[in-house]
Scaffold this motif. Structure first.
Motif, PDB file in Angstrom:
ATOM      1  N   GLY A 160     -11.923  14.330 -44.103  1.00 27.23           N
ATOM      2  CA  GLY A 160     -13.349  13.334 -43.228  1.00 27.23           C
ATOM      3  C   GLY A 160     -14.785  13.438 -43.622  1.00 27.23           C
ATOM      4  N   GLU A 161     -14.677  15.128 -43.361  1.00 28.36           N
ATOM      5  CA  GLU A 161     -15.527  15.918 -43.912  1.00 28.36           C
ATOM      6  C   GLU A 161     -15.712  16.313 -45.319  1.00 28.36           C
ATOM      7  N   GLU A 162     -14.814  16.085 -45.788  1.00 30.92           N
ATOM      8  CA  GLU A 162     -15.325  16.041 -48.007  1.00 30.92           C
ATOM      9  C   GLU A 162     -15.453  15.192 -48.223  1.00 30.92           C
ATOM     10  N   GLN A 213     -19.755  14.908 -46.789  1.00 34.02           N
ATOM     11  CA  GLN A 213     -20.107  15.113 -48.323  1.00 34.02           C
ATOM     12  C   GLN A 213     -20.819  14.555 -49.406  1.00 34.02           C
ATOM     13  N   GLU A 214     -19.423  14.142 -50.139  1.00 32.15           N
ATOM     14  CA  GLU A 214     -19.311  13.868 -50.866  1.00 32.15           C
ATOM     15  C   GLU A 214     -20.231  12.233 -51.215  1.00 32.15           C
ATOM     16  N   ILE A 215     -20.008  11.877 -49.970  1.00 32.80           N
ATOM     17  CA  ILE A 215     -21.057  10.469 -49.721  1.00 32.80           C
ATOM     18  C   ILE A 215     -22.425  11.209 -49.583  1.00 32.80           C
ATOM     19  N   GLU A 216     -23.107  11.931 -49.169  1.00 32.50           N
ATOM     20  CA  GLU A 216     -24.552  12.487 -49.378  1.00 32.50           C
ATOM     21  C   GLU A 216     -24.353  12.873 -50.610  1.00 32.50           C
ATOM     22  N   THR A 217     -24.003  13.226 -50.922  1.00 37.92           N
ATOM     23  CA  THR A 217     -24.230  14.178 -52.326  1.00 37.92           C
ATOM     24  C   THR A 217     -25.094  12.849 -53.957  1.00 37.92           C
ATOM     25  N   ARG A 218     -23.801  11.910 -53.303  1.00 42.43           N
ATOM     26  CA  ARG A 218     -23.532  10.870 -53.971  1.00 42.43           C
ATOM     27  C   ARG A 218     -24.437   9.960 -54.414  1.00 42.43           C
ATOM     28  N   THR A 219     -25.103   9.795 -52.807  1.00 39.11           N
ATOM     29  CA  THR A 219     -25.764   9.597 -52.157  1.00 39.11           C
ATOM     30  C   THR A 219     -27.258   9.635 -52.960  1.00 39.11           C
ATOM     31  N   ARG A 220     -27.681  10.394 -52.704  1.00 38.04           N
ATOM     32  CA  ARG A 220     -28.525  11.676 -53.169  1.00 38.04           C
ATOM     33  C   ARG A 220     -28.944  11.237 -55.235  1.00 38.04           C
ATOM     34  N   VAL A 221     -28.166  11.202 -55.784  1.00 33.95           N
ATOM     35  CA  VAL A 221     -28.126  10.984 -57.219  1.00 33.95           C
ATOM     36  C   VAL A 221     -27.963   9.842 -57.402  1.00 33.95           C
ATOM     37  N   LEU A 222     -27.495   8.723 -56.757  1.00 38.11           N
ATOM     38  CA  LEU A 222     -27.306   7.271 -56.966  1.00 38.11           C
ATOM     39  C   LEU A 222     -28.970   6.906 -56.609  1.00 38.11           C
ATOM     40  N   SER A 282     -28.027   2.881 -51.878  1.00 35.85           N
ATOM     41  CA  SER A 282     -27.390   4.402 -52.969  1.00 35.85           C
ATOM     42  C   SER A 282     -26.450   4.372 -51.631  1.00 35.85           C
ATOM     43  N   ARG A 283     -26.896   4.807 -50.335  1.00 34.59           N
ATOM     44  CA  ARG A 283     -25.595   4.839 -49.545  1.00 34.59           C
ATOM     45  C   ARG A 283     -24.535   4.052 -49.263  1.00 34.59           C
ATOM     46  N   LEU A 284     -24.570   2.043 -49.777  1.00 35.40           N
ATOM     47  CA  LEU A 284     -23.097   1.535 -49.535  1.00 35.40           C
ATOM     48  C   LEU A 284     -23.202   1.833 -51.184  1.00 35.40           C
ATOM     49  N   GLN A 285     -23.180   2.188 -51.708  1.00 32.88           N
ATOM     50  CA  GLN A 285     -22.734   1.585 -53.449  1.00 32.88           C
ATOM     51  C   GLN A 285     -21.843   3.416 -53.474  1.00 32.88           C
ATOM     52  N   ALA A 286     -22.867   4.479 -53.095  1.00 31.66           N
ATOM     53  CA  ALA A 286     -21.316   5.976 -52.708  1.00 31.66           C
ATOM     54  C   ALA A 286     -21.039   5.960 -51.662  1.00 31.66           C
ATOM     55  N   GLU A 287     -20.380   5.408 -50.390  1.00 28.92           N
ATOM     56  CA  GLU A 287     -19.452   5.344 -49.790  1.00 28.92           C
ATOM     57  C   GLU A 287     -18.315   4.216 -50.163  1.00 28.92           C
TER      58      GLU A 287
END
Length: 90
Positions: A34-36, A39-48, A68-73
């Motif tokens: 869950g923590e990983e 973190q991956e969602i946060e990172t991908r959100t910033r990129v998107l 971006s957050r919804l897409q990353a998630e």
């Protein structure tokens, strides 16, 4: 355990019971997962989301970040949580 870990654990119990039973410590496994994922969602959100455009207003920025957050998630959950059922499950 965060909501992503809980979601993964429930999915595994329902759709991947053999793999779930093989886990030595499911609580630790899904807490870490869950923590990983978070973190991956946060990172991908910033990129998107990228950088805003000049003159971008508050509502436009909010929409860009939320989208971006919804897409990353959605992407990360499909890749890391919502795994296919084990063979032989119907």
């Amino acid at each position: 355990m965060n909501r992503y870990g809980e979601q993964a654990m429930e999915h595994w119990k329902e759709n991947r019971p053999q793999a779930y039973r093989k886990l030595e410590d499911p609580g630790d496994f899904f807490t870490d997962l869950g923590e990983e994922i978070a973190q991956e969602i946060e990172t991908r959100t910033r990129v998107l989301a990228g950088k805003g455009t000049e003159g971008e207003g508050y509502l436009q920025r909010l929409q860009r970040l939320n989208t971006s957050r919804l897409q990353a998630e959605g992407e990360v959950l499909r890749e890391r949580v919502l795994l296919e059922e084990e063979p032989g499950r119907e």
